[in-house]
Design a protein around this motif. Structure first.
Motif, PDB file in Angstrom:
ATOM      1  N   MET A 192     -22.825 -19.057 -23.517  1.00 21.22           N
ATOM      2  CA  MET A 192     -23.214 -18.596 -22.196  1.00 21.22           C
ATOM      3  C   MET A 192     -21.980 -18.232 -21.356  1.00 21.22           C
ATOM      4  O   MET A 192     -22.005 -17.297 -20.557  1.00 21.22           O
ATOM      5  N   ASN A 193     -20.902 -18.962 -21.570  1.00 24.67           N
ATOM      6  CA  ASN A 193     -19.655 -18.667 -20.875  1.00 24.67           C
ATOM      7  C   ASN A 193     -19.180 -17.254 -21.195  1.00 24.67           C
ATOM      8  O   ASN A 193     -18.759 -16.498 -20.310  1.00 24.67           O
ATOM      9  N   ARG A 194     -19.267 -16.895 -22.468  1.00 24.24           N
ATOM     10  CA  ARG A 194     -18.822 -15.564 -22.887  1.00 24.24           C
ATOM     11  C   ARG A 194     -19.642 -14.466 -22.212  1.00 24.24           C
ATOM     12  O   ARG A 194     -19.088 -13.467 -21.731  1.00 24.24           O
ATOM     13  N   ILE A 195     -20.956 -14.647 -22.160  1.00 24.44           N
ATOM     14  CA  ILE A 195     -21.810 -13.629 -21.537  1.00 24.44           C
ATOM     15  C   ILE A 195     -21.548 -13.568 -20.037  1.00 24.44           C
ATOM     16  O   ILE A 195     -21.453 -12.478 -19.447  1.00 24.44           O
ATOM     17  N   ALA A 196     -21.426 -14.730 -19.402  1.00 20.49           N
ATOM     18  CA  ALA A 196     -21.189 -14.762 -17.961  1.00 20.49           C
ATOM     19  C   ALA A 196     -19.859 -14.118 -17.607  1.00 20.49           C
ATOM     20  O   ALA A 196     -19.749 -13.359 -16.634  1.00 20.49           O
ATOM     21  N   ARG A 197     -18.819 -14.414 -18.383  1.00 18.72           N
ATOM     22  CA  ARG A 197     -17.508 -13.827 -18.111  1.00 18.72           C
ATOM     23  C   ARG A 197     -17.557 -12.305 -18.248  1.00 18.72           C
ATOM     24  O   ARG A 197     -16.930 -11.583 -17.465  1.00 18.72           O
ATOM     25  N   TYR A 198     -18.305 -11.818 -19.208  1.00 13.33           N
ATOM     26  CA  TYR A 198     -18.467 -10.370 -19.347  1.00 13.33           C
ATOM     27  C   TYR A 198     -19.204  -9.807 -18.124  1.00 13.33           C
ATOM     28  O   TYR A 198     -18.787  -8.798 -17.546  1.00 13.33           O
ATOM     29  N   HIS A 199     -20.300 -10.463 -17.742  1.00 11.70           N
ATOM     30  CA  HIS A 199     -21.094  -9.988 -16.615  1.00 11.70           C
ATOM     31  C   HIS A 199     -20.267  -9.935 -15.326  1.00 11.70           C
ATOM     32  O   HIS A 199     -20.363  -8.979 -14.548  1.00 11.70           O
ATOM     33  N   PHE A 200     -19.444 -10.956 -15.089  1.00 11.96           N
ATOM     34  CA  PHE A 200     -18.603 -10.973 -13.889  1.00 11.96           C
ATOM     35  C   PHE A 200     -17.469  -9.946 -13.953  1.00 11.96           C
ATOM     36  O   PHE A 200     -16.836  -9.673 -12.933  1.00 11.96           O
ATOM     37  N   GLY A 201     -17.215  -9.403 -15.140  1.00 11.04           N
ATOM     38  CA  GLY A 201     -16.150  -8.421 -15.279  1.00 11.04           C
ATOM     39  C   GLY A 201     -14.811  -9.004 -15.653  1.00 11.04           C
ATOM     40  O   GLY A 201     -13.800  -8.292 -15.706  1.00 11.04           O
TER      41      GLY A 201
ATOM     42  N   ASP B 264     -13.968  -8.413 -21.657  1.00  7.53           N
ATOM     43  CA  ASP B 264     -14.747  -7.371 -22.318  1.00  7.53           C
ATOM     44  C   ASP B 264     -15.747  -8.011 -23.284  1.00  7.53           C
ATOM     45  O   ASP B 264     -15.868  -9.246 -23.348  1.00  7.53           O
ATOM     46  N   ALA B 265     -16.457  -7.188 -24.026  1.00 10.74           N
ATOM     47  CA  ALA B 265     -17.498  -7.700 -24.921  1.00 10.74           C
ATOM     48  C   ALA B 265     -16.946  -8.597 -26.019  1.00 10.74           C
ATOM     49  O   ALA B 265     -17.676  -9.423 -26.579  1.00 10.74           O
ATOM     50  N   GLU B 266     -15.658  -8.458 -26.330  1.00 12.62           N
ATOM     51  CA  GLU B 266     -15.029  -9.288 -27.358  1.00 12.62           C
ATOM     52  C   GLU B 266     -14.411 -10.553 -26.777  1.00 12.62           C
ATOM     53  O   GLU B 266     -13.809 -11.342 -27.506  1.00 12.62           O
ATOM     54  N   GLY B 267     -14.543 -10.734 -25.468  1.00 10.41           N
ATOM     55  CA  GLY B 267     -13.987 -11.922 -24.829  1.00 10.41           C
ATOM     56  C   GLY B 267     -12.551 -11.780 -24.359  1.00 10.41           C
ATOM     57  O   GLY B 267     -11.944 -12.751 -23.893  1.00 10.41           O
ATOM     58  N   ARG B 268     -11.983 -10.569 -24.461  1.00  9.82           N
ATOM     59  CA  ARG B 268     -10.599 -10.353 -24.037  1.00  9.82           C
ATOM     60  C   ARG B 268     -10.536 -10.168 -22.527  1.00  9.82           C
ATOM     61  O   ARG B 268     -11.343  -9.426 -21.950  1.00  9.82           O
ATOM     62  N   PRO B 269      -9.590 -10.832 -21.838  1.00  7.15           N
ATOM     63  CA  PRO B 269      -9.484 -10.719 -20.374  1.00  7.15           C
ATOM     64  C   PRO B 269      -9.267  -9.278 -19.940  1.00  7.15           C
ATOM     65  O   PRO B 269      -8.557  -8.509 -20.601  1.00  7.15           O
ATOM     66  N   THR B 270      -9.894  -8.918 -18.826  1.00  2.34           N
ATOM     67  CA  THR B 270      -9.769  -7.553 -18.293  1.00  2.34           C
ATOM     68  C   THR B 270      -8.898  -7.492 -17.042  1.00  2.34           C
ATOM     69  O   THR B 270      -8.421  -6.420 -16.671  1.00  2.34           O
ATOM     70  N   GLY B 271      -8.742  -8.626 -16.363  1.00  2.00           N
ATOM     71  CA  GLY B 271      -8.018  -8.605 -15.094  1.00  2.00           C
ATOM     72  C   GLY B 271      -8.809  -7.992 -13.973  1.00  2.00           C
ATOM     73  O   GLY B 271      -8.272  -7.698 -12.901  1.00  2.00           O
TER      74      GLY B 271
END
Length: 341
Positions: free
Chosen positions: A36-45, A48-55
């Motif tokens: 769920m953390n992975r999906i939430a982090r993607y949703h918040f921006g 990315d979909a692979e879990g890599r930070p976007t900044g």
């Protein structure tokens, strides 16, 4: 749709983002499991979909900003309202995750929505996890009103869900009354904004009158926002809304101006066009737009939005607030409803 914050408000929103982001990230990391953390982090921006930070991080932070102002209204520091700000943002994003699924929206903030990346079940569960995390954050807050604030946010969340359910039901009905539509909008949009305006003060154990007036202020602003949004959905210019003119009419949305018009006398032609099962052609949409305006739907919605804004201002003047807090509340409210037709 474009909105331009006033210079002072831009600084306030930037300050809110600076305070909120680390606290929100900590809440997601603490209260959500790995999936769920992975999906939430993607949703918040944040990734990315692979879990890599976007900044990156999307969103205007309106609701958490109101929660921090609410704490200041009770005489506390903005930082004391952080649990309320985090909780309200978690609940808001719970609703966005589910709304994207219900509406079939494939993009949000310029990229694919969570359900299109992780699947519908994953996005639903991530939304559920966020609303559960909001409860944990409030209950763990070292503040006198933690329990009261938790109950208040839970009640507002329930109302928001009820409003969304009513909105969905209206799509299948031909007999929606204006009173029902106003109540739906108050629940769907006003309840969470009202909670945001009161939650920080409630968390500090503020006097009930202050909490009640701040909540009423937010509810009035929320209803005004929905009225303006519905007006934009029919008469808004594409350059400002990002949608086709008459977008809400194309999907036969039971918006407030439309329901006001449908319930006016002498609207047989409008009802026959809008409620028929066949798709609306472009000439039909232009005709419906004319008929809604002729039946008074546009004027009623504009006048009602003005009335709700005036009622919100009365709620603020009814309580003793520091001048800078009062001004900040009105600036945020102006940003929320100050949208161009």
């Amino acid at each position: 749709m474009t909105t331009t914050p006033v210079p002072g408000l831009t600084a306030v929103l930037d300050t809110t983002r600076t305070l909120l982001e680390p606290a929100l990230r900590e809440a997601v990391a603490t209260h959500l499991g790995p999936q769920m953390n992975r999906i939430a982090r993607y949703h918040f921006g944040w990734s990315d979909a692979e879990g890599r930070p976007t900044g990156a991080w999307g969103g205007k932070m309106i609701r958490p900003n109101l929660a921090l102002l609410s704490a200041r209204a009770a005489g506390a520091e903005a930082e004391d309202g952080l649990p309320a700000a985090v909780a309200i943002e978690l609940v808001h994003n719970f609703s966005l995750l589910h709304d994207d699924i219900m509406d079939g929206d494939e993009t949000r903030r310029g990229r694919a929505t969570a359900w299109t990346v992780f699947g519908v079940p994953g996005a639903i569960l991530a939304g559920d996890a966020l609303v559960a995390a909001a409860t944990c954050v409030l209950l763990a807050a070292p503040a006198a009103g933690a329990r009261s604030a938790t109950l208040a946010l839970t009640a507002a969340t329930r109302r928001m869900i009820d409003g969304q359910a009513a909105d969905s039901e209206f799509e299948r009905r031909e007999d929606v009354t204006l009173a029902e539509c106003v109540r739906m909008a108050g629940d769907k949009t006003g309840a969470l904004l009202g909670s945001a305006c009161a939650l920080g003060a409630d968390l500090q154990g503020a006097e009930p009158r202050l909490v009640e007036r701040l909540e009423a202020f937010g509810e009035h602003i929320g209803l005004a926002f929905q009225l303006v949004d519905d007006l934009l959905g029919i008469w808004g210019e594409s350059a400002h809304t990002g949608k086709q003119v008459g977008a809400d009419l194309r999907v036969r949305k039971k918006s407030l101006p439309v329901v006001a018009a449908l319930n006016a006398p002498g609207t047989d032609e409008l009802r026959a066009l809008y409620l028929r099962p066949e798709p609306l052609t472009e000439p039909d949409i232009r005709r419906v737009t004319t008929l809604v305006e002729r039946a008074g739907g546009r004027d009623w919605a504009q006048n009602e939005a003005d009335r709700q804004i005036a009622a919100a201002e009365e709620c603020l003047t009814a309580v003793d607030l520091p001048d800078d807090v009062h001004r900040a509340f009105t600036e945020v409210a102006g940003f929320v409803v100050g949208r161009r037709l």
